[in-house]
Design a protein around this motif. Structure first.
Motif, PDB file in Angstrom:
ATOM      1  N   MET A  19      -5.774  56.931  43.268  1.00 21.88           N
ATOM      2  CA  MET A  19      -6.413  55.858  44.032  1.00 21.88           C
ATOM      3  C   MET A  19      -6.557  56.226  45.507  1.00 21.88           C
ATOM      4  SD  MET A  19      -7.197  53.937  41.621  1.00 21.88           S
ATOM      5  CE  MET A  19      -8.007  52.654  42.613  1.00 21.88           C
ATOM      6  N   ARG A  20      -5.533  56.837  46.100  1.00 22.12           N
ATOM      7  CA  ARG A  20      -5.675  57.179  47.514  1.00 22.12           C
ATOM      8  C   ARG A  20      -6.640  58.347  47.698  1.00 22.12           C
ATOM      9  NH1 ARG A  20       0.575  58.962  48.844  1.00 22.12           N
ATOM     10  NH2 ARG A  20       0.695  60.853  47.593  1.00 22.12           N
ATOM     11  N   CYS A  21      -6.707  59.260  46.706  1.00 20.92           N
ATOM     12  CA  CYS A  21      -7.696  60.330  46.777  1.00 20.92           C
ATOM     13  C   CYS A  21      -9.112  59.774  46.681  1.00 20.92           C
ATOM     14  CB  CYS A  21      -7.448  61.357  45.679  1.00 20.92           C
ATOM     15  SG  CYS A  21      -6.037  62.455  45.995  1.00 20.92           S
ATOM     16  N   LEU A  22      -9.297  58.771  45.835  1.00 17.81           N
ATOM     17  CA  LEU A  22     -10.612  58.124  45.732  1.00 17.81           C
ATOM     18  C   LEU A  22     -11.012  57.473  47.052  1.00 17.81           C
ATOM     19  CD1 LEU A  22     -10.467  56.515  42.171  1.00 17.81           C
ATOM     20  CD2 LEU A  22     -12.081  58.265  42.946  1.00 17.81           C
ATOM     21  N   THR A  23     -10.044  56.864  47.726  1.00 22.51           N
ATOM     22  CA  THR A  23     -10.335  56.248  49.025  1.00 22.51           C
ATOM     23  C   THR A  23     -10.824  57.293  50.025  1.00 22.51           C
ATOM     24  OG1 THR A  23      -8.743  54.458  48.722  1.00 22.51           O
ATOM     25  CG2 THR A  23      -9.308  55.026  50.982  1.00 22.51           C
ATOM     26  N   LEU A  24     -10.122  58.427  50.101  1.00 21.70           N
ATOM     27  CA  LEU A  24     -10.539  59.494  51.008  1.00 21.70           C
ATOM     28  C   LEU A  24     -11.868  60.097  50.566  1.00 21.70           C
ATOM     29  CD1 LEU A  24      -9.971  61.307  53.422  1.00 21.70           C
ATOM     30  CD2 LEU A  24      -8.546  62.741  51.935  1.00 21.70           C
ATOM     31  N   ALA A  25     -12.046  60.240  49.255  1.00 24.47           N
ATOM     32  CA  ALA A  25     -13.299  60.801  48.734  1.00 24.47           C
ATOM     33  C   ALA A  25     -14.490  59.917  49.094  1.00 24.47           C
ATOM     34  CB  ALA A  25     -13.200  60.975  47.222  1.00 24.47           C
ATOM     35  N   ASP A  26     -14.315  58.612  49.040  1.00 20.94           N
ATOM     36  CA  ASP A  26     -15.396  57.690  49.411  1.00 20.94           C
ATOM     37  C   ASP A  26     -15.836  57.923  50.854  1.00 20.94           C
ATOM     38  OD1 ASP A  26     -15.796  56.283  47.028  1.00 20.94           O
ATOM     39  OD2 ASP A  26     -14.182  54.864  47.450  1.00 20.94           O
ATOM     40  N   GLY A  32     -21.569  62.916  53.704  1.00 23.66           N
ATOM     41  CA  GLY A  32     -22.426  63.945  53.132  1.00 23.66           C
ATOM     42  C   GLY A  32     -21.731  65.030  52.345  1.00 23.66           C
ATOM     43  N   ALA A  33     -20.433  64.904  52.132  1.00 19.40           N
ATOM     44  CA  ALA A  33     -19.699  65.936  51.393  1.00 19.40           C
ATOM     45  C   ALA A  33     -19.999  65.887  49.905  1.00 19.40           C
ATOM     46  CB  ALA A  33     -18.203  65.786  51.624  1.00 19.40           C
ATOM     47  N   GLU A  34     -19.961  67.053  49.269  1.00 20.92           N
ATOM     48  CA  GLU A  34     -20.072  67.154  47.806  1.00 20.92           C
ATOM     49  C   GLU A  34     -18.651  67.133  47.248  1.00 20.92           C
ATOM     50  OE1 GLU A  34     -20.851  70.751  44.701  1.00 20.92           O
ATOM     51  OE2 GLU A  34     -22.347  70.536  46.303  1.00 20.92           O
ATOM     52  N   ILE A  35     -18.369  66.139  46.412  1.00 21.78           N
ATOM     53  CA  ILE A  35     -16.997  65.901  45.945  1.00 21.78           C
ATOM     54  C   ILE A  35     -16.854  66.213  44.463  1.00 21.78           C
ATOM     55  CG2 ILE A  35     -15.133  64.219  45.752  1.00 21.78           C
ATOM     56  CD1 ILE A  35     -15.913  64.651  48.635  1.00 21.78           C
ATOM     57  N   ASN A  36     -15.798  66.942  44.119  1.00 23.96           N
ATOM     58  CA  ASN A  36     -15.440  67.172  42.720  1.00 23.96           C
ATOM     59  C   ASN A  36     -13.943  66.933  42.534  1.00 23.96           C
ATOM     60  OD1 ASN A  36     -17.665  68.614  40.872  1.00 23.96           O
ATOM     61  ND2 ASN A  36     -18.003  69.196  43.012  1.00 23.96           N
ATOM     62  N   PHE A  37     -13.591  66.299  41.429  1.00 29.28           N
ATOM     63  CA  PHE A  37     -12.186  66.109  41.066  1.00 29.28           C
ATOM     64  C   PHE A  37     -11.826  67.034  39.904  1.00 29.28           C
ATOM     65  CE2 PHE A  37     -12.639  62.329  43.544  1.00 29.28           C
ATOM     66  CZ  PHE A  37     -11.355  61.905  43.882  1.00 29.28           C
ATOM     67  N   ILE A  38     -10.589  67.513  39.918  1.00 34.05           N
ATOM     68  CA  ILE A  38     -10.028  68.256  38.792  1.00 34.05           C
ATOM     69  C   ILE A  38      -8.775  67.508  38.357  1.00 34.05           C
ATOM     70  CG2 ILE A  38      -9.050  70.426  37.984  1.00 34.05           C
ATOM     71  CD1 ILE A  38     -10.621  71.863  40.181  1.00 34.05           C
ATOM     72  N   CYS A  39      -8.765  67.031  37.107  1.00 32.19           N
ATOM     73  CA  CYS A  39      -7.650  66.217  36.614  1.00 32.19           C
ATOM     74  C   CYS A  39      -7.296  66.626  35.191  1.00 32.19           C
ATOM     75  CB  CYS A  39      -8.012  64.729  36.626  1.00 32.19           C
ATOM     76  SG  CYS A  39      -8.496  64.070  38.230  1.00 32.19           S
ATOM     77  N   ARG A  40      -6.024  66.568  34.889  1.00 36.71           N
ATOM     78  CA  ARG A  40      -5.582  66.867  33.530  1.00 36.71           C
ATOM     79  C   ARG A  40      -5.555  65.588  32.698  1.00 36.71           C
ATOM     80  NH1 ARG A  40      -4.002  71.478  31.740  1.00 36.71           N
ATOM     81  NH2 ARG A  40      -3.697  72.308  33.846  1.00 36.71           N
ATOM     82  N   ARG A  53     -16.586  55.674  39.520  1.00 37.24           N
ATOM     83  CA  ARG A  53     -16.765  55.589  40.974  1.00 37.24           C
ATOM     84  C   ARG A  53     -17.843  56.558  41.477  1.00 37.24           C
ATOM     85  NH1 ARG A  53     -11.969  53.346  43.488  1.00 37.24           N
ATOM     86  NH2 ARG A  53     -12.733  54.171  45.480  1.00 37.24           N
ATOM     87  N   GLY A  54     -18.473  57.278  40.532  1.00 34.75           N
ATOM     88  CA  GLY A  54     -19.593  58.136  40.888  1.00 34.75           C
ATOM     89  C   GLY A  54     -19.229  59.556  41.276  1.00 34.75           C
TER      90      GLY A  54
END
Length: 360
Positions: A19-26, A32-40, A53-54
């Motif tokens: 959740m806090r990573c999503l807040t920073l990612a938003d 203008g940043a290109e965002i990718n998550f890596i999750c297990r 969340r897109g």
């Protein structure tokens, strides 16, 4: 700017890291940043939520065996650390070969993992709460309050690492910064209580809080309770309050901010919602849900910012009822609310984003 997040959520780990990573990612995406998550794909993972969340989310399979013993939370990785390195490196390679910044929020990741991925990212930002292991990173964020905050990471980060320490950098949704400047500090006696213990609440502290309040028989005070409908105890609490017009049960909400802003004090956990409550000047009775929350709660209680009543397995009806009763009996919580309001303004994510961009 290419930014990759390596974080996980699960029934065991909880939702806070994601959740806090999503807040920073938003915030970073708006710049203008290109965002990718890596999750297990742990049981109860949050990959679907991230996608909703897109954000692009690259899923790693759960390994069949776990052999690492260090760091302390190594079992939370769901694979050997070196296997996780190779899988993460491959994802970054497939995304274009190099990330401008790799953001890591995971108790199971330490300097070995970070050093091994130096060739896949220009810079590494580690988000931590524990200070129980060494990092090899360029920036380190710990949004918590500790009495030893200034020395907490001495010897645990490389020379030249920029440390972002304390609630000044708390990663809160933008609505909290907006409400911080609008909320009126509580004045007079308690008239409204807010209750929230996160998504799992395995010890049913929500039910305990409701029952403790009911025992006080205060029909003149309103209570707002937030709990996910997926919780097995949701229907039981709904039934327990059906004749109590002053207690309202809410399902999941996009933000807790509006209910917090209306309340005079809260009953809740010792995790990320501590900083949300502070941001809105909301005094609180706090129960820690995890071992790493204990020192934070103890330090906050020592300076009078929260009423800490203990760990989740130690708190009973009498303890909680007495704590709630003592706060209700106060003629005013204004000074307490003012102290909470001063410690966090909700603009931490913007500050972190600024520092991320300054290095590009």
């Amino acid at each position: 700017m290419k930014i990759v997040f390596r974080t996980d959520g699960s029934k065991l780990i909880g939702q806070g890291h994601v959740m806090r990573c999503l807040t920073l990612a938003d915030v970073l995406r708006k710049r203008g940043a290109e965002i990718n998550f890596i999750c297990r794909e742990h049981p109860g993972h949050l990959c679907d939520l991230i996608a909703q969340r897109g954000f692009a989310v690259n899923r790693l399979p759960l390994a069949n065996e776990q052999v690492d013993h260090l760091p302390l939370h190594a079992g939370w990785l769901g694979a050997r650390w070196d296997d996780d390195v190779e899988q993460t490196r491959q994802v970054i390679q497939d995304l274009g070969g190099m990330a401008d910044i790799l953001i890591v929020d995971h108790y199971a990741i330490d300097h070995r993992w970070e050093k091994a991925l130096r060739g896949s990212a220009t810079r590494i930002l580690a988000i931590d709460d524990l200070a129980d292991r060494v990092h090899d990173c360029d920036l380190l964020l710990d949004q918590n309050f500790f009495s030893d905050l200034s020395t907490r990471y001495d010897g645990k980060v490389p020379p030249g690492c920029l440390t972002l320490l304390g609630p000044h950098y708390a990663l809160l949704q933008p609505v909290y910064a907006e409400l911080h400047s609008q909320v009126e500090l509580r004045n007079g006696p308690v008239r409204r209580i807010f209750v929230f213990f996160g998504g799992a609440d395995t010890e049913n502290l929500t039910g305990l809080s409701v029952a403790a309040f009911q025992e006080l028989g205060r029909s003149d005070i309103h209570m707002d309770v937030v709990m996910t409908e997926k919780n097995a105890r949701y229907l039981g609490i709904e039934k327990a309050i059906e004749r109590w017009s002053n207690i309202r049960l809410h399902g999941p909400l996009p933000s807790l901010g509006s209910l917090m802003a209306k309340a005079d004090f809260a009953i809740g956990a010792g995790g990320a919602t501590v900083w949300e409550r502070f941001c809105l000047g909301l005094p609180s009775v706090v129960i820690s849900l995890a071992e790493n929350q204990k020192p934070v709660c103890e330090d906050l209680a020592s300076i009078g910012l929260i009423r800490y009543v203990g760990h989740q397995k130690e708190v009973n009806m009498d303890v909680l009822r007495n704590a709630v009763s003592s706060i209700i009996s106060l003629s005013s919580v204004t000074n307490w609310a003012r102290a909470c309001h001063a410690i966090c303004d909700g603009r931490g994510a913007e500050r972190v984003a600024n520092l991320v961009h300054e290095g590009t």
